[in-house]
Design a protein around this motif. Structure first.
Motif, PDB file in Angstrom:
ATOM      1  N   PHE A   1       0.842  -1.197   0.000  1.00  0.00           N
ATOM      2  CA  PHE A   1       0.000   0.000   0.000  1.00  0.00           C
ATOM      3  C   PHE A   1       0.877   1.247   0.000  1.00  0.00           C
ATOM      4  CE2 PHE A   1      -1.696   3.401   2.670  1.00  0.00           C
ATOM      5  CZ  PHE A   1      -2.800   3.773   1.934  1.00  0.00           C
ATOM      6  N   LYS A   2       1.877   1.252   0.871  1.00  0.00           N
ATOM      7  CA  LYS A   2       2.725   2.447   0.997  1.00  0.00           C
ATOM      8  C   LYS A   2       3.498   2.704  -0.295  1.00  0.00           C
ATOM      9  CE  LYS A   2       2.986   2.400   5.951  1.00  0.00           C
ATOM     10  NZ  LYS A   2       2.978   1.053   6.565  1.00  0.00           N
ATOM     11  N   GLN A   3       3.841   1.605  -0.965  1.00  0.00           N
ATOM     12  CA  GLN A   3       4.587   1.753  -2.210  1.00  0.00           C
ATOM     13  C   GLN A   3       3.727   2.432  -3.286  1.00  0.00           C
ATOM     14  OE1 GLN A   3       5.529  -2.025  -3.977  1.00  0.00           O
ATOM     15  NE2 GLN A   3       6.805  -1.114  -5.561  1.00  0.00           N
ATOM     16  N   PHE A   4       2.443   2.098  -3.321  1.00  0.00           N
ATOM     17  CA  PHE A   4       1.633   2.595  -4.434  1.00  0.00           C
ATOM     18  C   PHE A   4       0.786   3.830  -4.128  1.00  0.00           C
ATOM     19  CE2 PHE A   4       2.369  -1.756  -6.053  1.00  0.00           C
ATOM     20  CZ  PHE A   4       2.943  -1.387  -7.261  1.00  0.00           C
ATOM     21  N   TRP A   5       0.423   4.023  -2.877  1.00  0.00           N
ATOM     22  CA  TRP A   5      -0.476   5.136  -2.557  1.00  0.00           C
ATOM     23  C   TRP A   5       0.212   6.475  -2.778  1.00  0.00           C
ATOM     24  CZ3 TRP A   5      -5.438   4.601  -2.217  1.00  0.00           C
ATOM     25  CH2 TRP A   5      -6.176   5.737  -1.848  1.00  0.00           C
ATOM     26  N   PRO A   6      -0.423   7.535  -3.247  1.00  0.00           N
ATOM     27  CA  PRO A   6      -1.825   7.636  -3.665  1.00  0.00           C
ATOM     28  C   PRO A   6      -2.013   7.254  -5.138  1.00  0.00           C
ATOM     29  CG  PRO A   6      -0.785   9.779  -3.820  1.00  0.00           C
ATOM     30  CD  PRO A   6       0.279   8.838  -3.317  1.00  0.00           C
ATOM     31  N   PRO A   7      -3.272   7.024  -5.543  1.00  0.00           N
ATOM     32  CA  PRO A   7      -3.508   6.763  -6.957  1.00  0.00           C
ATOM     33  C   PRO A   7      -3.035   7.946  -7.805  1.00  0.00           C
ATOM     34  CG  PRO A   7      -5.497   6.329  -5.682  1.00  0.00           C
ATOM     35  CD  PRO A   7      -4.515   7.004  -4.757  1.00  0.00           C
ATOM     36  N   ASP A   8      -2.376   7.644  -8.898  1.00  0.00           N
ATOM     37  CA  ASP A   8      -1.943   8.721  -9.797  1.00  0.00           C
ATOM     38  C   ASP A   8      -3.115   9.215 -10.616  1.00  0.00           C
ATOM     39  OD1 ASP A   8       1.219   8.897  -9.666  1.00  0.00           O
ATOM     40  OD2 ASP A   8       0.548   6.866  -9.237  1.00  0.00           O
ATOM     41  N   VAL A   9      -3.964   8.271 -11.023  1.00  0.00           N
ATOM     42  CA  VAL A   9      -5.205   8.693 -11.670  1.00  0.00           C
ATOM     43  C   VAL A   9      -6.290   7.642 -11.434  1.00  0.00           C
ATOM     44  CG1 VAL A   9      -4.544   7.825 -13.965  1.00  0.00           C
ATOM     45  CG2 VAL A   9      -6.289   9.547 -13.798  1.00  0.00           C
ATOM     46  N   GLN A  10      -7.489   8.126 -11.169  1.00  0.00           N
ATOM     47  CA  GLN A  10      -8.634   7.235 -11.020  1.00  0.00           C
ATOM     48  C   GLN A  10      -9.616   7.576 -12.134  1.00  0.00           C
ATOM     49  OE1 GLN A  10      -9.384   7.673  -6.484  1.00  0.00           O
ATOM     50  NE2 GLN A  10      -9.173   5.502  -6.963  1.00  0.00           N
ATOM     51  N   LEU A  11      -9.915   6.578 -12.946  1.00  0.00           N
ATOM     52  CA  LEU A  11     -10.807   6.808 -14.088  1.00  0.00           C
ATOM     53  C   LEU A  11     -12.231   6.390 -13.775  1.00  0.00           C
ATOM     54  CD1 LEU A  11      -8.822   5.399 -17.146  1.00  0.00           C
ATOM     55  CD2 LEU A  11      -8.844   7.722 -16.238  1.00  0.00           C
ATOM     56  N   MET A  12     -13.147   7.072 -14.423  1.00  0.00           N
ATOM     57  CA  MET A  12     -14.581   6.745 -14.289  1.00  0.00           C
ATOM     58  C   MET A  12     -15.308   7.566 -15.339  1.00  0.00           C
ATOM     59  SD  MET A  12     -14.956   9.080 -10.955  1.00  0.00           S
ATOM     60  CE  MET A  12     -13.308   8.581 -10.539  1.00  0.00           C
ATOM     61  N   ALA A  13     -16.625   7.305 -15.480  1.00  0.00           N
ATOM     62  CA  ALA A  13     -17.408   8.201 -16.336  1.00  0.00           C
ATOM     63  C   ALA A  13     -18.048   9.259 -15.452  1.00  0.00           C
ATOM     64  CB  ALA A  13     -18.460   7.423 -17.106  1.00  0.00           C
ATOM     65  N   LYS A  14     -18.645  10.226 -16.099  1.00  0.00           N
ATOM     66  CA  LYS A  14     -19.204  11.360 -15.350  1.00  0.00           C
ATOM     67  C   LYS A  14     -20.350  10.949 -14.418  1.00  0.00           C
ATOM     68  CE  LYS A  14     -22.308  12.549 -19.111  1.00  0.00           C
ATOM     69  NZ  LYS A  14     -22.725  13.519 -20.102  1.00  0.00           N
ATOM     70  N   ASP A  15     -20.975   9.775 -14.688  1.00  0.00           N
ATOM     71  CA  ASP A  15     -22.113   9.343 -13.864  1.00  0.00           C
ATOM     72  C   ASP A  15     -21.758   9.183 -12.392  1.00  0.00           C
ATOM     73  OD1 ASP A  15     -20.476   7.173 -14.563  1.00  0.00           O
ATOM     74  OD2 ASP A  15     -22.095   5.706 -14.476  1.00  0.00           O
ATOM     75  N   ILE A  16     -20.503   8.836 -12.125  1.00  0.00           N
ATOM     76  CA  ILE A  16     -20.160   8.572 -10.723  1.00  0.00           C
ATOM     77  C   ILE A  16     -19.059   9.519 -10.216  1.00  0.00           C
ATOM     78  CG2 ILE A  16     -20.978   6.182 -10.717  1.00  0.00           C
ATOM     79  CD1 ILE A  16     -18.146   5.231 -11.143  1.00  0.00           C
TER      80      ILE A  16
END
Ligand code: MSP
Length: 469
Positions: free
Chosen positions: A246-261
């Motif tokens: 977790f410590k190695q990867f956090w935070p997300p560099d990008v989180q993808l989604m559509a505009k609905d959520i």
């Protein structure tokens, strides 16, 4: 030190089998993950399935199977579809995984101990399709516009999360760009929402007798966890919070989604992180929504497209190509079989397929020694991919393809073969190099095609890249 890149897609509901809409976000994420892997980043591409809640339980009931049996079947379908589309994820999380359940309970207990979760009552309108409470403002003619249904009235004892406490803080973090929301227009929507509407504390549980298909609250077993809270925490449990991974990867560099959520991802999700004193994702990106033949995809209209059918007939890269090229990533778009076929034949089979085939056939026929490898890529396309502007990257690549075809027509190599072999060799070397550059530029966008092109240059075993059916 190796750099890391952590990217997520939404975890999709298993109330229905995967369709081309889910494939859209997933293909984009896969492209970015491949791009950073090739750049030697340590990449974590996390995805999965969202398996609890009323919506999923209702689907299981309609099918006459237990919820567990049902989610096992549909989650498997998602995995098969991703395999079929050549998606290389690093971890696939299911919210019914025991490790995930444990994390959710541990985190909820923490929030409860910090008094950020408290017992109360909630009265509101609940849309099962969205799995969200709705205000009157969200409805059109009393119905949820996304699901065309009247929400249910709910009034019951529940536990609430102190979302209201974070309104100001969130607004500032978004305004200062510490928590980035893209594209710009979506960011502005969220800013104006946070400026003008009051964030209310949200119900994070349902009585078990009402919603039994969910994770029990650790501090009150007569309640199950609200499915969105359960779902958001996948972004933590999926990289084994709070371990070294977790410590190695956090935070997300990008989180993808559509505009609905987007709205829930820009409010409840970061507020949970603030409450836990975990840093926020660097960026969330909400792409557009696409219709099929101008209409919303829906079972009742019978226009739901299964990506597997397209892959079977045209290959996974054709699906990737269409979705990434047809409309800009932040904008809404439309899918139709005709437009898909047109692009397949014109862009893939004719422009790209013919270019590779005609150049390599001439190399073979004239026994010309040509360059077999190149590390060069097309200028600008890397930045485009980093900016999630896949369409512009592909536009640039297709400009080169089209110009190369025109150059060949103009140079008339078949005549040169008879009168100026030296010049022919020079041309064929240049064109082969162009093909290799195109293959490099396509590596993360159309991975199979990129590999096939490189292999054909090396072996001169020439086959159509996109056969016409
Ligand atoms: N389970 C929640 C997400 C929880 S994440 C913590 C959910 N699931 S969903 O199955 O409804 O997926 C919604 C997402 O699927 C969209 O945000 C988008 O990524 C993708 N899409 C589904 N249909 C789509 C289109 N027609 N067009 C574009 N994206 C689409 O919400």
């Amino acid at each position: 030190m190796t750099k890391k890149f952590y990217i997520t897609t939404p975890i999709y509901y298993v109330n229905e089998p995967p369709h081309i809409g889910h494939a859209y976000t997933t293909i984009a994420a896969d492209t970015i993950a491949r791009y950073y892997r090739a750049k030697n980043y340590k990449v974590m591409f996390l995805m999965g399935t969202d398996e609890h809640g009323q919506k999923v339980a209702q689907s299981a009931q309609e099918k006459g199977v237990s919820s567990k049996e049902y989610v096992d079947q549909v989650s498997k379908l998602f995995k098969e579809t991703w395999k079929n589309l050549g998606i290389e994820y690093d971890n696939f999380i299911r919210t019914t995984d025991p490790e995930h359940i444990e994390t959710v309970q541990e985190i909820l207990q923490k929030l409860y101990d910090k008094k950020l979760i408290y017992k109360g009552e909630y009265e509101g309108l609940y849309c099962v399709g969205c799995e969200q409470y709705k205000t009157k403002k969200d409805l059109i003619d009393g119905k949820c516009p996304d699901h065309n249904k009247k929400p249910e009235k709910v009034k019951e004892e529940c536990y609430l999360f102190k979302l209201s406490k974070y309104q100001e803080k969130l607004l500032n973090l978004i305004r200062d760009g510490e928590f980035k929301i893209e594209p710009e227009a979506r960011r502005n929507e969220i800013i104006s929402f946070l400026k003008n509407e009051k964030l209310e504390d949200i119900s994070i549980s349902r009585k078990k007798e009402k919603v039994s298909w969910g994770i029990e609250l650790p501090f009150d077993k007569s309640h199950t966890t609200y499915v969105w809270v359960d779902a958001f925490l996948n972004y933590l449990s999926g990289i084994d919070w709070p371990s070294a991974e977790f410590k190695q990867f956090w935070p997300p560099d990008v989180q993808l989604m559509a505009k609905d959520i987007l709205r829930v991802h820009a409010t409840i999700w970061p507020a949970l992180l603030l409450a836990l004193k975990i840093s926020l994702p660097k960026k969330i990106f909400a792409h557009g929504f696409f219709t099929v033949d101008g209409q919303k995809m829906s079972k009742s209209l019978g226009n739901v497209i299964d990506p597997k059918d397209l892959v079977k007939d045209y290959g996974s890269d054709a699906v990737r190509y269409f979705l990434l090229r047809e409309f800009p990533f932040g904008a809404d778009g439309d899918f139709s079989q005709e437009k898909f076929l047109e692009r397949y034949e014109a862009d893939l089979a004719n422009d790209l397929g013919n270019l590779v085939q005609r150049v390599l056939k001439m190399v073979q026929k004239n026994k010309v020694k040509v360059i077999k490898k190149s590390a060069k890529t097309l200028e600008g396309t890397e930045k485009d991919i980093e900016n999630l502007d896949f369409k512009t990257a592909l536009d640039k690549i297709w400009d080169i393809i089209i110009t190369a075809n025109q150059e060949i027509d103009k140079a008339k190599p078949w005549e040169l073969a008879k009168k100026d072999v030296k010049k022919l060799e020079k041309f064929l070397n240049e064109w082969t190099e162009k093909i290799l550059i195109i293959a490099n530029a396509l590596a993360s966008l159309l991975p199979l095609t990129s590999q096939k092109i490189k292999k054909q240059v090396e072996t001169l075993e020439i086959k159509p890249l996109f056969p016409k059916n």
